[in-house]
Design an enzyme around this catalytic site. Structure first.
Site, mmCIF file in Angstrom:
data_model
loop_
_atom_site.group_PDB
_atom_site.id
_atom_site.type_symbol
_atom_site.label_atom_id
_atom_site.label_comp_id
_atom_site.label_asym_id
_atom_site.label_seq_id
_atom_site.Cartn_x
_atom_site.Cartn_y
_atom_site.Cartn_z
ATOM 1 N N HIS A 22 0.821 -1.207 0.000
ATOM 2 C CA HIS A 22 0.000 0.000 0.000
ATOM 3 C C HIS A 22 0.862 1.268 0.000
ATOM 4 O O HIS A 22 0.535 2.243 -0.657
ATOM 5 C CB HIS A 22 -0.919 -0.027 1.221
ATOM 6 C CG HIS A 22 -1.963 1.032 1.210
ATOM 7 N ND1 HIS A 22 -3.117 0.909 0.477
ATOM 8 C CD2 HIS A 22 -2.036 2.231 1.828
ATOM 9 C CE1 HIS A 22 -3.848 1.989 0.658
ATOM 10 N NE2 HIS A 22 -3.220 2.809 1.469
ATOM 11 N N HIS A 62 -10.644 2.325 -0.212
ATOM 12 C CA HIS A 62 -10.762 1.911 1.188
ATOM 13 C C HIS A 62 -11.535 0.601 1.226
ATOM 14 O O HIS A 62 -12.533 0.473 1.925
ATOM 15 C CB HIS A 62 -11.435 3.002 2.028
ATOM 16 C CG HIS A 62 -10.692 3.292 3.287
ATOM 17 N ND1 HIS A 62 -11.290 3.711 4.440
ATOM 18 C CD2 HIS A 62 -9.364 3.195 3.582
ATOM 19 C CE1 HIS A 62 -10.374 3.887 5.382
ATOM 20 N NE2 HIS A 62 -9.201 3.578 4.882
ATOM 21 N N HIS A 79 -10.764 -2.852 1.960
ATOM 22 C CA HIS A 79 -10.774 -3.824 3.049
ATOM 23 C C HIS A 79 -11.447 -3.300 4.305
ATOM 24 O O HIS A 79 -12.296 -3.983 4.876
ATOM 25 C CB HIS A 79 -9.349 -4.326 3.327
ATOM 26 C CG HIS A 79 -8.842 -5.210 2.220
ATOM 27 N ND1 HIS A 79 -7.541 -5.629 2.140
ATOM 28 C CD2 HIS A 79 -9.470 -5.744 1.152
ATOM 29 C CE1 HIS A 79 -7.385 -6.380 1.055
ATOM 30 N NE2 HIS A 79 -8.546 -6.456 0.444
ATOM 31 N N GLN A 118 -7.559 8.905 12.606
ATOM 32 C CA GLN A 118 -7.886 9.811 11.508
ATOM 33 C C GLN A 118 -7.767 11.270 11.927
ATOM 34 O O GLN A 118 -7.567 11.577 13.092
ATOM 35 C CB GLN A 118 -9.321 9.522 11.062
ATOM 36 C CG GLN A 118 -9.531 8.100 10.603
ATOM 37 C CD GLN A 118 -8.923 7.865 9.252
ATOM 38 O OE1 GLN A 118 -9.304 8.473 8.279
ATOM 39 N NE2 GLN A 118 -7.940 6.985 9.187
ATOM 40 N N ASN A 162 -6.545 7.857 -11.089
ATOM 41 C CA ASN A 162 -6.990 6.471 -11.272
ATOM 42 C C ASN A 162 -6.786 5.636 -10.030
ATOM 43 O O ASN A 162 -5.829 5.809 -9.283
ATOM 44 C CB ASN A 162 -6.295 5.821 -12.474
ATOM 45 C CG ASN A 162 -4.799 5.678 -12.265
ATOM 46 O OD1 ASN A 162 -4.207 4.656 -12.556
ATOM 47 N ND2 ASN A 162 -4.166 6.714 -11.739
ATOM 48 N N GLY A 182 -3.259 9.055 -8.297
ATOM 49 C CA GLY A 182 -3.911 7.758 -8.305
ATOM 50 C C GLY A 182 -3.538 6.925 -7.114
ATOM 51 O O GLY A 182 -2.868 7.390 -6.186
HETATM 52 N N1 LIG Z 1 -2.376 4.357 -10.276
HETATM 53 C C1 LIG Z 1 -1.628 5.456 -10.075
HETATM 54 N N2 LIG Z 1 -1.420 6.291 -11.063
HETATM 55 C C2 LIG Z 1 -0.731 7.407 -10.868
HETATM 56 N N3 LIG Z 1 -0.213 7.781 -9.704
HETATM 57 C C3 LIG Z 1 -0.390 6.984 -8.684
HETATM 58 C C4 LIG Z 1 -1.108 5.790 -8.823
HETATM 59 N N4 LIG Z 1 -1.158 5.203 -7.646
HETATM 60 C C5 LIG Z 1 -0.507 6.018 -6.809
HETATM 61 N N5 LIG Z 1 -0.046 7.107 -7.430
HETATM 62 C C6 LIG Z 1 0.655 8.223 -6.837
HETATM 63 O O1 LIG Z 1 1.602 7.779 -5.900
HETATM 64 C C7 LIG Z 1 1.647 8.639 -4.765
HETATM 65 C C8 LIG Z 1 1.486 7.889 -3.488
HETATM 66 O O2 LIG Z 1 0.193 7.408 -3.411
HETATM 67 P P1 LIG Z 1 -0.512 7.055 -2.039
HETATM 68 O O3 LIG Z 1 0.378 6.226 -1.215
HETATM 69 O O4 LIG Z 1 -1.842 6.492 -2.380
HETATM 70 O O5 LIG Z 1 -0.699 8.470 -1.380
HETATM 71 P P2 LIG Z 1 -1.155 8.727 0.106
HETATM 72 O O6 LIG Z 1 0.088 8.679 0.903
HETATM 73 O O7 LIG Z 1 -1.755 10.068 0.044
HETATM 74 O O8 LIG Z 1 -2.106 7.643 0.468
HETATM 75 C C9 LIG Z 1 0.536 9.644 -4.976
HETATM 76 O O9 LIG Z 1 1.097 10.825 -5.453
HETATM 77 C C10 LIG Z 1 -0.330 9.043 -6.028
HETATM 78 O O10 LIG Z 1 -0.962 10.041 -6.775
#
Ligand SMILES: Nc1ncnc2c1ncn2[C@@H]1O[C@H](COP(=O)(O)OP(=O)(O)O)[C@@H](O)[C@H]1O
Ligand SMILES: [Mg+2]
Lengths: 726, 93, 225, 93
Positions: free
Chosen positions: A44, A90, A92, A309, A488, A525
């Site tokens: 994740h 979200h 699970h 949160q 996405n 995404g």
């Molecule tokens: N499928 C995807 N396409 C493009 N960018 C992605 C994708 N999945 C994740 N990212 C980018 O990777 C970064 C880390 O994502 P994430 O861990 O979900 O962020 P956060 O820490 O806010 O939960 C974010 O900038 C997100 O936009």
């Protein structure tokens, strides 16, 4: 505490990963450090299985201010306005506790958006449930919908769009994806990159409790029978506190106090502090006894891994501590300096002056594992469905079957539970192809839509990947918006399975191809793997959230027929592709064959011409043709309208069913004032667009010459029944 | 009231109360806000307040054990979210 | 006309009502709940939203805030008070209006456009509407199910203190078109002096054709009248 | 945990519960829907169910009467809407 193999495994780390950790540290980690590695190295947070593939996505364009890599993507919509948006899963948590899981999903994605300095102006969601007759589906649906509403309504941001789908592939693993869209000033965007030494690291928001410890690892593992029994401490959403946090942050952002800011999402304090330090190539030192705690006797381990949160981490400019604290006091929120930035390039965790953990930042971030997992291409199905071999049915019955099915029924049971109007800028609510949100105090507006097509993606991940991008693009075009960029959420099964990984890789290739062709870059995404139970994986379900711009909003365009006797035109060619159609699914339970192909050139031309017609004010209503084909789209145009339609018998008739129920792509239906018809035809001809004049609007009845004649109000009734009876 | 009492005394009916509380480590946003408000209103010495639910259930059943089992079933199936809540059943009469 | 909008933590229709008031040429001020003095106002608006999360009972905690005493004083000296949605709930919690707003009968949040009938157009708030005029207004609430005791209900009816009632497109008042289970389809009521109006529908959402319709405009122009 | 227990046994602290219920003549939409749902779920013999609130309150006060008065004040001032609700205070420990 001795770090045993068992303990390592419990933290979701593989043997070789643990060896790697020891090498990076030059020693064995202690429990706190192990916990931190497990939080940062899980799928994740680390994107270890997806990163190589995500790199292929097009992320640039002159409309892009910030692409992937920040809390949310940022695009330019002219003047000094920027739109900030992202989608997140979200899944699970929502399966375990649907209300709180969905609610905190909304809360999390909102923080991603206001962290960047944007005031959230719209929420959307994509929710997928198991078969309606599965024993859990009804309560999951109820819980998720009221959770999404509960959070968004309370905080006061309109929920304006989304999709609600049912398919048995989600029986044991529902999908809850939430998207937030915010508006910011172009020169007032805030980032997470730390800068400067000895700067105060400030904790703001709610207190830290024992909730959701290891939530990120949970999202990175498959479900088994025990997961429901394990009952990890579920996070409870507190939208009221989030509202205060949002107002306080936005207030603080008005001056120049903030160097960097980051919400505490998955893996809480750990990932937020590491992310800030790693982006700034700095170290960070935290005094954990200062962390505001909700429970007594919390340990550093619990504090670092809690996913409570409504919390944020801020790095402040020197001397701004007092003025910043005043703002948070006003909003009755905790504000505590818990650490500082350093030049050590390490995460150093102290508790009562004793160093409890010390990890090089790069070990947690840039040196986190990246896997080039094995994947295989999907063999295309050769099956063609011959309608002659199927039991005969009447068009009317086939249509009714579709209109009354759970997936095509009117969704107002869902959307009436969301406040769609608060903020008073919702020019078009959900129920149309895309929602329209006016930029406050301006003439311009954005259009937003989320879409997915799991069935198409299952049968052909590459075509499916292209198709959802196009469908999303089409939805924005249909309301007269110029599509700008997407976010996405990639929901897939177990990436350690090479077929699943293949679905992932091919879907990304499809998304990439379409985005590139349409100049529709990806700016943010999220990836959600391990959606499945006991080796049963969900269908590949990438969800696309798109944002488009309407330069001057005078009258929102929607798909409801407006007048009697206007001409009805179909843009795009109808060939009659019937495999993977909902006609076959709903009427014959046939799921075989390939989805309709995408012709990107036609897609682009058709869309751009329609946009031209709308801009010239020649279109009364417009609707894209998607699931259910031409006939379903036409019916939808009669709903909530006083007008029906009379459709001619198709001229170059192949087969009535293929013509009316086929799901060929790149098509729209438009309603044109009869007197404007020559003008419209000229433009379409000049643009070399294939179109067909298929009939005209009339009062009350939906008619196909010689085939069908129904009162539209009866159709509407049929379409409205399912949810209310469920 | 009178009529109801009669019925009760004939013991065809039993009355229970169920208290549903949030598990210990689960955030209680409601309790938190109420607590802050009470403190702001000048009520001192308040150490903590947590909010839960209370049900009063009348059931047409004379066997105490059978009735209790039914109540328990209601709790598990609907009234209580076992993931985040605990519950306690009390007989009233 | 000078108006004040009270802002509680968790209010979320405060900006919406401010925009509407300014559009209608009110001289408006926002008043934070911790203030102890109200600016001079001819109209005080308590906006919609979820004050304090509505966590105890909707409106309960806001009803105990510092500024509420000022609102009560103003009300007693005849100032016009308008409570919309959560504002209505707060007014009943403070006792400025009687009765209470229970959970919607279907236990769900309801957001939709509904029809309401102007049952009394003889007030500072409704004089620009026609008697029995049918309006199409947006509702958005969890607790809009108005309830009061029989004695008060009789009073409301006998003294013509019901301002709005939910109805169908043609104005017929029936159960089917009662969105939330409200007693007698009540959507808004006055106090006995008719200087206080509490209503569940959101007139401030209905002042702009591009967004919805203009059925809320006359409420504001009535006040200016 | 241990620490808390110690405090309790020193009786510097008292624990109360408060049950708030809707008055009998007030409609209880929540209870009604819960009841219908239970009946639809096949739980028979259910006669009636009404929903209320439950508070658990810890107070730093050793005198029972003083503490009780404080709790009563909280109820009247905030926790209970006396127009539609009744309440009952119980001492837990
Ligand atoms: N499928 C995807 N396409 C493009 N960018 C992605 C994708 N999945 C994740 N990212 C980018 O990777 C970064 C880390 O994502 P994430 O861990 O979900 O962020 P956060 O820490 O806010 O939960 C974010 O900038 C997100 O936009
Ligand atoms: Mg983030």
């Amino acid at each position: 505490m001795k770090i045993t193999d068992q303990l390592v495994e419990k933290h979701g780390l593989k043997k070789d990963e643990f060896e790697n950790i020891k090498k990076l540290l030059g020693r064995e980690p202690n429990l706190l450090e192990l916990g931190i590695f497990s939080a940062m190295w899980n799928e994740h947070c680390s994107y270890k299985s997806s990163r190589l593939h995500l790199k292929k996505l097009p992320i640039a364009g002159e409309q892009v201010i910030q692409g992937p890599g920040e809390n949310a993507g940022v695009i330019d919509i002219g003047d000094d306005d920027a739109i900030v948006f992202k989608i997140e899963s979200h899944n699970h948590p929502s399966y375990i506790e649907p209300y709180q899981g969905a609610a905190t999903g909304v809360g999390g994605i909102l923080r991603d958006v206001f962290t960047m300095g944007a005031r959230p102006i719209a929420l959307l969601n994509s929710i997928h449930f198991g078969a309606p007759d599965h024993p859990k589906t009804k309560s999951l649906l109820n819980g998720v919908v009221s959770g999404i509403g509960g959070y968004g309504n309370c905080i006061g941001i309109p929920t304006v769009g989304g999709e609600t789908k049912f398919n048995e592939t989600y029986n044991e693993n529902i999908l809850v994806n939430a998207m937030a869209v915010g508006h910011a000033k172009k020169n007032k965007i805030f980032y997470s990159k730390a800068k400067g030494l000895n700067k105060s690291v400030v904790y703001v928001g709610s207190k830290t409790g024992r909730d959701g410890i290891h939530g990120a690892s949970m999202a990175s593992a498959e479900f088994d029978e025990e997961s429901e029994e394990k009952k990890p401490t579920v996070q409870v959403g507190d939208p009221f506190t989030e509202k205060l946090l949002m107002e306080a942050c936005l207030e603080l952002m008005k001056d120049n106090s903030i160097i960097s800011i980051q919400d505490m999402g998955a893996a809480g304090l750990t990932s937020s502090s590491v992310e800030m330090a790693s982006k700034g190539s700095l170290g960070i030192e935290l005094d954990l006894e200062k962390v505001p705690c909700r429970e007594e006797n919390m340990t550093p381990y619990e504090m670092m891994l809690s996913e409570s949160q409504e919390r944020m981490l801020i790095i402040l400019e020197d001397g701004k501590e007092n003025s910043a604290k005043k703002i948070f006091d006003k909003w009755d929120l905790d504000f505590v300096i818990i650490g500082k930035t350093t030049n050590t390039n390490k995460l150093i965790l102290k508790f009562n002056n004793k160093i409890e953990g010390e990890i090089p930042i790069e070990a947690l971030a840039s040196k986190a594992p990246v896997y080039d997992r094995k994947w295989i291409k999907k063999k295309p199905s050769k099956i063609k469905v011959d309608l002659k071999n199927l039991k005969k049915i009447k068009i009317e019955d086939a249509l009714i079957k579709i209109l009354s099915s759970p997936n095509h029924s009117n969704k107002s049971w869902v959307t009436n539970q969301y406040d769609q109007m608060v903020m008073c800028d919702t020019a078009q609510k959900s129920g149309s192809d895309a929602a329209i949100i006016r930029i406050h105090n301006k003439d311009k507006a954005i259009a937003v839509s989320v879409d997915s097509s799991a069935n198409y993606c299952k049968s052909s991940p590459l075509t499916g990947g292209k198709q959802i991008v196009c469908e999303n693009w089409r939805n924005l075009i249909a309301v007269g918006a110029k599509p700008l960029a997407i976010t996405n959420c990639l929901n897939f099964g177990n990436p350690e399975n090479k077929e699943i990984m293949g679905e992932f890789a091919e879907c990304i290739n499809g998304i990439k191809e379409a985005c590139e062709f349409l100049n529709y870059p990806v700016v943010s995404g999220n990836v959600s793997f391990y959606n499945g139970t006991n080796n049963k994986n969900i269908y590949p379900t990438p969800v696309i959230g798109g944002v488009g711009l309407i330069q001057k909003l005078t009258k929102p365009i929607n798909h409801y027929f407006k007048k009697e006797n206007s001409s009805i035109i179909v843009i795009g060619k109808t060939i009659g592709h019937i495999e993977q159609s909902c006609f076959l699914k709903e009427n014959y339970s046939i799921n075989e064959g390939l989805p309709p192909e995408i012709n990107l050139l036609n897609e682009k031309n058709n869309g751009e011409s329609l946009l031209k017609l709308i801009e010239k004010n020649l279109v009364l209503s417009s609707h894209d043709i998607s699931n259910g084909g031409l006939i379903t789209a036409l019916c939808e145009m009669t709903f909530s309208s006083n007008f029906g339609a009379k459709i001619y018998k198709p001229k170059k008739l192949t087969n009535m069913f293929k013509y009316f129920f086929g799901e060929d792509q790149g098509r729209y239906i438009i309603e044109i004032e009869a007197e404007n018809l020559p003008k419209v035809e000229k433009i379409l001809k000049d643009d070399k667009i294939y179109y067909e004049n298929i009939g005209f609007t009339q009062k009350e009845k939906f008619e196909i010459e010689g085939e069908l004649n129904i009162l539209t109000k009866d159709l509407f009734k049929i379409n409205n029944e399912w949810y209310n009876k469920y | 009231m009178a009529k109801q009492f009669q019925l009760n005394s004939k013991k065809n009916k039993l009355k229970f109360s169920v208290t549903v509380t949030l598990k210990e480590d689960v955030l209680d946003p409601q309790g938190k806000v109420v607590q802050n408000t009470l403190v702001n209103m000048g009520i001192n010495n308040l150490k903590s307040i947590r909010q839960g639910k209370h049900f009063e259930i009348d059931i047409n059943e004379k066997e105490l054990t059978v009735a209790k089992k039914k109540i328990d079933e209601m709790c598990r199936k609907l009234l209580v979210n076992l993931i985040i809540e605990d519950y306690k059943i009390n007989i009233i009469k | 006309m000078r108006s004040s909008v009270i802002v509680f933590p968790g209010s979320n229709c405060d900006r919406d009502i401010a925009v509407a008031l300014e559009k209608m040429q009110f001289k408006n001020q926002m008043v934070w709940h911790k203030e102890t003095k109200l600016p001079k106002s001819d109209l005080i608006v308590i906006p919609g939203g979820f004050s304090y999360g509505d966590y105890l009972r909707s409106g309960a905690i806001a009803g105990k805030s510092l500024i509420i005493n000022e609102v009560k004083n103003a009300a007693n000296s005849g100032c016009l008070i308008l409570g919309i949605c959560n504002g209505f709930q707060i007014l009943t919690e403070t006792g400025l209006l009687r009765g209470t707003l229970l959970r919607n009968k279907n236990l769900k949040f309801i957001n939709k456009d509904v029809y309401v009938k102007v049952t009394n157009n003889n007030s500072k708030f409704t004089n620009k509407y026609k008697k029995d005029q049918i309006l199409n207004l947006n509702i958005a609430h969890n607790e809009g199910n108005y309830f009061t005791d029989q004695k008060h209900l009789d009073e409301l009816k006998n003294n013509n203190l019901i301002a709005f009632r939910y109805c169908d497109e043609k104005g017929s008042i029936n159960d089917f078109y009662n969105p939330n289970g409200s007693l007698e389809n009540i959507a808004g009521i006055f106090n006995s002096k008719k200087n206080i109006l509490g209503m569940m529908p959101h007139p401030e959402r209905m002042v702009d054709e591009i967004i919805s319709n203009k059925d809320g405009v006359n409420l504001f122009s009535s006040l200016l009248n």
